[in-house]
Design an enzyme around this catalytic site. Sequence first.
Site, mmCIF file in Angstrom:
data_model
loop_
_atom_site.group_PDB
_atom_site.id
_atom_site.type_symbol
_atom_site.label_atom_id
_atom_site.label_comp_id
_atom_site.label_asym_id
_atom_site.label_seq_id
_atom_site.Cartn_x
_atom_site.Cartn_y
_atom_site.Cartn_z
ATOM 1 C CB CYS A 1 -17.916 0.416 -10.283
ATOM 2 S SG CYS A 1 -18.346 2.132 -10.651
ATOM 3 C CG HIS B 1 -9.113 8.185 -9.832
ATOM 4 N ND1 HIS B 1 -7.724 8.168 -9.762
ATOM 5 C CD2 HIS B 1 -9.436 9.340 -10.485
ATOM 6 C CE1 HIS B 1 -7.249 9.256 -10.340
ATOM 7 N NE2 HIS B 1 -8.269 9.984 -10.786
ATOM 8 C CG HIS C 1 -41.808 -21.146 13.761
ATOM 9 N ND1 HIS C 1 -42.236 -20.286 12.768
ATOM 10 C CD2 HIS C 1 -40.538 -20.753 14.079
ATOM 11 C CE1 HIS C 1 -41.277 -19.413 12.507
ATOM 12 N NE2 HIS C 1 -40.239 -19.676 13.282
ATOM 13 C CB CYS D 1 -0.920 -0.007 1.210
ATOM 14 S SG CYS D 1 -1.900 1.497 1.402
ATOM 15 C CB CYS E 1 -6.418 3.433 -8.921
ATOM 16 S SG CYS E 1 -7.495 4.637 -9.725
ATOM 17 C CB CYS F 1 -42.041 -20.236 9.236
ATOM 18 S SG CYS F 1 -43.310 -21.442 9.687
#
Length: 912
Positions: free
Chosen positions: A83, A70, A643, A30, A43, A163
Amino acid sequence: MSSFRSHCPHLDSVGEITKEDLIQKSHGSCQDCKVRGPNLWACLENRCSYVGCGESQVDHSTIHSQETKHYLTVNLTTLRVWCYACSKEVFLDRKLGTQPSLPHVKPLHQIQENGVQDFKIPSNTTLKTPLVAVFDDLDIEVEEEDELKARGLTGLKNIGNTCYMNAALQALSNCPPLTQFFLDCGGLARTDKKPAICKSYLKLMTELWHKSRPGSVVPTTLFQGIKTVNPTFRGYSQQDAQEFLRCLMDLLHEELKEQVMEVEEDPQTIMTEETMEEDKSQSDVDFQSCESCSSSDKAENENGSRSFSEDNNETTMLIQDDENNSEMSKDWQKEKMCNKINKVHSEGELDKDRDSVSETADLNNQETVKVQIHSRASEYITDVHLNDLSTPQILPSNEGVNPRLSASPPKSGNLWPGLPPTHKKVQSALSPKRKKQHKKYRSVISDIFDGTIISSVQCLTCDRVSVTLETFQDLSLPIPGKEDLAKLHSSSHPTSIVKAGSCGEAYAPQGWIAFFMEYVKRFVVSCVPSWFWGPVVTLQDCLAAFFARDELKGDNMYSCEKCKKLRNGVKFCKVQKFPEILCIHLKRFRHELMFSTKISTHVSFPLEGLDLQPFLAKDSPVQIVTYDLLSVICHHGTASSGHYIAYCRNNLNNLWYEFDDQSVTEVSESTVQNAEAYVLFYRKSSEEAQKERRRISNLLNIMEPSLLQFYISRQWLNKFKTFAEPGPISNNDFLCIHGGVPPRKAGYIEDLVLMLPQNIWDNLYSRYGGGPAVNHLYICHTCQIEAEKIEKRRKTELEIFIRLNRAFQEEDSPATFYCISMQWFREWESFVKGKDGDPPGPIDNTKIAVTKCGNVILRQGADSGQISEETWNFLQSIYGGGPEVILRPPVVHVDPDAVQAEEKIEVETRSL
């Protein structure tokens, strides 16, 4: 993820960049915090060389985008492009045929004006197709940490007692082979069939697994589509999750299935049976497919490619192989009980048998084995010599054809000179052919969930063995009671056989008193420690009960076709082919006429290492028999109300989560193991497959220069990424039989193929075989001509039919009506309207015709339509078939004197 592909207006700002540039940047750090990779972001803005860290660190790449506007950035590990402005992944495509002269120096992209190319078939048959970077789909195990934390944990809102649907969808969503198909091969979710369930399911999976997922989504579109097709799920009453699963997977298969044509030689030693009516004996009842083996038409005629050979000793002496088979046979009484208990499943289902093809063959030898292959609506019955079991031969039959009804071949005279030469007369269904084509269908559903069971019944008098092949999508297992467990655990003795109708505690007939006592018993059981009542029921016990051998005697004797009598017999059942994902349904619900009950017995199941070796047939080619749990659907409550929830293991972080409608909560493994399982999804486990995927992933970084590039099927790559046994490479899903691209697939070829570097192809091909190898894509000129002929044929047939039918409607009192089977007519209508690519076979009126006193008449209540004689002659001249079913309206004879008398009275009345 190709499913997110769409037009991005910011693609025009991307500068020129090569793979070498990206590789070089990936070895850096970086530019702000000096953190090294992996997962650095570069980039892509023109003339910008910035490299920053991702969200796993300080996220300087995002800060750079916000400050400089950018928007496009590429992950230097996965080469995926994001993007920031559109908040989605975008794809950098380029056209075929515009490759640079140096294959090892290739631009990563060549931007198209609209992002995705709209295809038109060019006259020079040169296929121009975008090339999708292979790295988008072969980043096998490299994921960002932020994605590991977020994806796949989206809840589903309850929209009125749904459910059951939410739990089923979450369980399926956490089956990686199916979900990755929709995410990586979303362009294949194409269908003209309504209600387009596959498109709704694709949209739902995209929402559930998107990086920017919401907390919960509402599956309204999918639910509305299913209710349109299946009325069972209309309204707001509670439904069964297992029924919903079967309905959904059947619909997905119907919309995604592809036909695979196979050509077989018809051995002249095999003769076609005239009718199936003579075979409706007790053995036919024995072979009715049980609910647990509810086969779909997904893999019709799979027997053509699946070997179930058994050597003579093993087959003829089946009864003596006690030590290895004592717990691997199924109770045929349970098969019939299965159908009775789960009859509700078949009542609300779709018409699943339209692809079924009935086939029958006989080998008139002294020692034969009857092979009966089940489909949804028909049974495949073949007598195979014991020595030929390894290569079964199947021949089409005239099932249901009355030999007294004639089926006419196409008329030889040219009745319709206006027809184009493409209208070749088809052969009669009864005429001999040297070669035949089997219609076989496959889809991603059948590839993942379909397995095969072999059932064998041996006559103890003549030792004749009947073998039945059944395709199953799930296994419905009984829950054995205490007495049944004792029998199963003591069945190591060779002569110990589980009696018919076992698991009586679960499925014995109950009255109101027994119903009340059952509830009392459950209450007492819940208050007393489990050790007091005996051993815990395990999933292996349920499997053993399902595959237990059965002795056929007494009232349950076997009808032997060789002896022509009822004989004592024994029945076995084993698995010939295990599916990639095994769906197990525990039969907890019992439905009687007046009430329903639920079996709440806890069934212990393993989270990892489910060993199915004891239930595998000896001659099975399957190598992987160990399964790991993916998800489990649980039901809380009684048979009348309750359920549903689902426990699922997230494939990205291997943690377990509880999906309770829109609530998603992390749970421990012990919570999952203590659950009251109803439906379980197990996935094949293979360390070797994972190592192979890692090896191929590492090869991507080598970037060896190569002069050739290879195209490979996206579908097979999805199998390679997610299957334990992907099988041989298959590129036939984007190739025709001539080796080119079918014209109808030219418009979306970029959704079907990917380009591989030569080193990747060489490694995959040497490992898995298959093919064919493809270095150049082109539109097949032969298929293009055939498609144009078919289209012209459709148009001509439709125009002539409309003209003849209009003239028929204008007739006041036609002298005759010709009846035609609506089943055949619907197939023809689908063909001429372009819904079906293949023309129908010969006209088949056998189901609407009956012979009385030597005359062929219309069967009462038959599904038939009425057409004119000219229309019948037109269709029959093209397709042949029959028989002719003619209706003649009764003619009323009027006395001339009576007519004159009536006219005279009318005149006199007017004069008055």
